[in-house]
Design a protein around this motif. Structure first.
Motif, PDB file in Angstrom:
ATOM      1  N   PHE A 211       0.835  -1.186   0.000  1.00  0.00           N
ATOM      2  CA  PHE A 211       0.000   0.000   0.000  1.00  0.00           C
ATOM      3  C   PHE A 211       0.880   1.250   0.000  1.00  0.00           C
ATOM      4  CE2 PHE A 211      -2.189  -3.402   2.233  1.00  0.00           C
ATOM      5  CZ  PHE A 211      -3.412  -3.446   1.584  1.00  0.00           C
ATOM      6  N   ARG A 212       0.338   2.303  -0.593  1.00  0.00           N
ATOM      7  CA  ARG A 212       0.981   3.620  -0.517  1.00  0.00           C
ATOM      8  C   ARG A 212       0.070   4.508   0.318  1.00  0.00           C
ATOM      9  NH1 ARG A 212       1.356   8.602  -3.988  1.00  0.00           N
ATOM     10  NH2 ARG A 212      -0.426   7.742  -5.104  1.00  0.00           N
TER      11      ARG A 212
ATOM     12  N   ASN B  67       2.386  22.686   4.439  1.00  0.00           N
ATOM     13  CA  ASN B  67       3.008  21.378   4.599  1.00  0.00           C
ATOM     14  C   ASN B  67       2.829  20.534   3.348  1.00  0.00           C
ATOM     15  OD1 ASN B  67       3.629  21.954   7.365  1.00  0.00           O
ATOM     16  ND2 ASN B  67       1.517  21.460   7.902  1.00  0.00           N
ATOM     17  N   PRO B  68       3.900  19.908   2.849  1.00  0.00           N
ATOM     18  CA  PRO B  68       3.777  19.059   1.670  1.00  0.00           C
ATOM     19  C   PRO B  68       3.091  17.738   2.010  1.00  0.00           C
ATOM     20  CG  PRO B  68       5.999  18.919   2.547  1.00  0.00           C
ATOM     21  CD  PRO B  68       5.281  19.961   3.358  1.00  0.00           C
ATOM     22  N   LYS B  69       2.651  17.033   1.010  1.00  0.00           N
ATOM     23  CA  LYS B  69       2.007  15.735   1.197  1.00  0.00           C
ATOM     24  C   LYS B  69       3.024  14.711   1.698  1.00  0.00           C
ATOM     25  CE  LYS B  69       0.830  13.413  -2.490  1.00  0.00           C
ATOM     26  NZ  LYS B  69       0.082  12.957  -3.686  1.00  0.00           N
ATOM     27  N   ILE B  70       2.600  13.872   2.633  1.00  0.00           N
ATOM     28  CA  ILE B  70       3.436  12.802   3.165  1.00  0.00           C
ATOM     29  C   ILE B  70       3.093  11.508   2.435  1.00  0.00           C
ATOM     30  CG2 ILE B  70       4.065  11.481   5.208  1.00  0.00           C
ATOM     31  CD1 ILE B  70       3.220  13.815   6.908  1.00  0.00           C
ATOM     32  N   GLU B  71       4.098  10.712   2.110  1.00  0.00           N
ATOM     33  CA  GLU B  71       3.882   9.420   1.477  1.00  0.00           C
ATOM     34  C   GLU B  71       4.687   8.354   2.206  1.00  0.00           C
ATOM     35  OE1 GLU B  71       2.889  10.165  -3.166  1.00  0.00           O
ATOM     36  OE2 GLU B  71       4.997  10.435  -2.594  1.00  0.00           O
ATOM     37  N   LEU B  72       4.090   7.185   2.341  1.00  0.00           N
ATOM     38  CA  LEU B  72       4.760   6.071   3.007  1.00  0.00           C
ATOM     39  C   LEU B  72       4.352   4.787   2.293  1.00  0.00           C
ATOM     40  CD1 LEU B  72       6.524   5.251   5.496  1.00  0.00           C
ATOM     41  CD2 LEU B  72       4.369   4.888   6.732  1.00  0.00           C
ATOM     42  N   TRP B  73       5.342   4.067   1.765  1.00  0.00           N
ATOM     43  CA  TRP B  73       5.085   2.797   1.085  1.00  0.00           C
ATOM     44  C   TRP B  73       5.279   1.663   2.083  1.00  0.00           C
ATOM     45  CZ3 TRP B  73       6.870   7.077  -1.170  1.00  0.00           C
ATOM     46  CH2 TRP B  73       6.355   7.443  -2.415  1.00  0.00           C
ATOM     47  N   ILE B  74       4.316   0.764   2.187  1.00  0.00           N
ATOM     48  CA  ILE B  74       4.419  -0.329   3.137  1.00  0.00           C
ATOM     49  C   ILE B  74       4.134  -1.661   2.449  1.00  0.00           C
ATOM     50  CG2 ILE B  74       3.789   1.106   5.117  1.00  0.00           C
ATOM     51  CD1 ILE B  74       1.019  -0.158   5.046  1.00  0.00           C
ATOM     52  N   TRP B  75       4.796  -2.683   2.927  1.00  0.00           N
ATOM     53  CA  TRP B  75       4.617  -4.071   2.476  1.00  0.00           C
ATOM     54  C   TRP B  75       4.355  -4.885   3.732  1.00  0.00           C
ATOM     55  CZ3 TRP B  75       9.194  -7.364   0.141  1.00  0.00           C
ATOM     56  CH2 TRP B  75       8.723  -8.649  -0.142  1.00  0.00           C
ATOM     57  N   ILE B  76       3.136  -5.361   3.901  1.00  0.00           N
ATOM     58  CA  ILE B  76       2.747  -6.069   5.117  1.00  0.00           C
ATOM     59  C   ILE B  76       3.146  -7.531   4.978  1.00  0.00           C
ATOM     60  CG2 ILE B  76       0.839  -6.676   6.648  1.00  0.00           C
ATOM     61  CD1 ILE B  76      -0.596  -4.165   5.637  1.00  0.00           C
TER      62      ILE B  76
END
Length: 410
Positions: free
Chosen positions: A295-296, A305-314
């Motif tokens: 998921f992103r 404030n700029p957009k925050i992004e976090l890529w995760i692999w469960i």
């Protein structure tokens, strides 16, 4: 950040019926460095000395183990060896049969289901300033929302699905995506809440705007006043949730649904839960509904404030782990094992590239403060994981807290 004391870490592997233990030492092991397991098999102790300091640290294990070791040198301890000069150590310990901690919980437990709320008649308050958001008795009926992909399985609900006049193929495709948009934060699945009725999802409450005490931000678009998605606490301006973008002219006699963030509500007597397990519950549901594990997570941009992004692999949705150092001891905790990246998928790991060809990812919009908290929690958990298992193919390893059957309020 480099650890200046030994780090002990363990994780329960249910399918393999074992506990894996990992140790990082700040200085090479000496002849005085020793490990011992208590006779019951529930905790591991380390003694280590350097030229300037010595440590005695005990690690509680997530399950009782049955090590195949030589006879104990003392009546209460079993000795484990660690080679002189080593700075890392790992070992797999077999579980003791019958230990209840090895049983996996298949249910996605989340507090505040509709039947519970109907019996409580709760008042909802901002978790920060305790200003009233939804007074008791305002919502007289609570109902559970269906699963996120309800629209996509409509074909399975009807032997003879009703014909919808005027719907093009594009219209039907859009409707089938309504529930998917709910879980990814892009909408509310086509549902509206009449006054006095609250709809309950795993991670949010859907209520009528007229039942909520809060401030809606407004903006002007093409000369028409529109309400933005975000609703703020009237007392401290904490973001509580969002409402659909509906013009004032269209709003006459029409409910304006909004969600109050699970992390920002309480039920008397001041019952509250940490926010991150709610995010975990949402991710677990999406894994089940969409058959995806990548998921992103993104936040909506907020000037300046700029957009925050976090890529995760469960990697694992249900694991029990423990951690110990000279500064801190974490008792066996339930959570998810997550690989994450803050700068996009590692090279060769993007969907459709290299070894991950055909692997898809889903975008999820998350409130900014919740995403910042999740990012900070993952960073902190990475520091509590030994170096030998801290990274995988460019992804950083971390843990994210989740609910269990024994969920308790603060």
């Amino acid at each position: 950040m480099e650890k200046t004391s030994p780090l002990l870490y363990s994780e329960l592997l249910r399918n393999l019926q074992q506990v894996n233990v990992f140790i990082d030492l700040p200085t090479p092991a000496t002849s005085t460095t020793c490990l011992s397991l208590d006779k019951r098999g529930s905790s591991l102790s380390l003694h280590h000395e350097s030229t300037a300091q010595k440590w005695d640290i005990s690690l509680p294990l997530p399950s009782i183990v049955r090590p195949q070791l030589p006879a104990p040198t003392s009546p209460n301890q079993l000795q484990l060896s660690i080679s002189p000069g080593a700075t890392t150590w790992s070992k797999s310990l077999s579980l003791l049969r019958g230990d209840t901690a090895t049983r996996q919980e298949d249910d996605n437990h989340v507090p505040w289901a509709a039947p519970e709320l109907n019996s409580l008649h709760p008042t909802f308050n901002c978790v920060h300033c305790r200003a009233e958001v939804l007074c008791g008795g305002k919502v007289k009926t609570w109902k559970d929302l269906p699963c996120h992909n309800w629209a996509e399985v409509m074909d399975f609900w009807h032997c003879h699905k009703p014909h919808e006049k005027g719907d093009t193929d594009k219209d039907k495709a859009v409707k089938r995506r309504l529930a998917r948009n709910t879980s990814s934060g892009k909408g509310i699945g086509g549902f509206v809440a009449p006054e006095g009725v609250g709809l309950v999802d795993l991670t949010f409450f859907l209520v009528n705007r007229r039942d909520v005490r809060g401030n809606f931000d407004t903006s002007t678009e093409n000369g028409v006043s529109r309400r933005k998605r975000t609703i703020h606490c009237a007392g401290c301006r904490t973001s509580l949730g969002f409402g659909e973008d509906i013009s004032d002219d269209e709003n006459s006699g029409t409910p304006l649904p909004c969600t109050t963030a699970s992390s920002s509500v309480q039920i008397p007597p001041m019952e509250s839960y940490p926010p991150l397990p709610f995010l975990s519950a949402q991710l677990i549901t999406m894994i089940s509904d969409l058959a995806l594990r990548r998921f992103r997570l993104t936040s909506e941009p907020q000037t300046p404030n700029p957009k925050i992004e976090l890529w995760i692999w469960i990697f694992n949705t249900d694991r029990i782990y423990s951690y110990a150092s000279a500064e801190k001891v974490v008792e066996p905790s339930r959570g998810m094992k997550i690989y994450y990246s803050e700068n996009g998928p590692p090279v060769g790991e993007s969907p459709g590239n290299g070894v991950t060809t055909g692997v898809a990812e889903e975008d999820i919009v998350v409130p900014r403060d919740l995403l910042e908290e999740a990012r900070a929690a993952l960073r902190k958990s990475t520091e509590e994981i030994p170096k030998m298992i801290r990274e995988f193919r460019g992804w950083k390893a971390g843990n994210l807290e989740r609910f269990g059957r024994d969920v308790k309020a603060k």
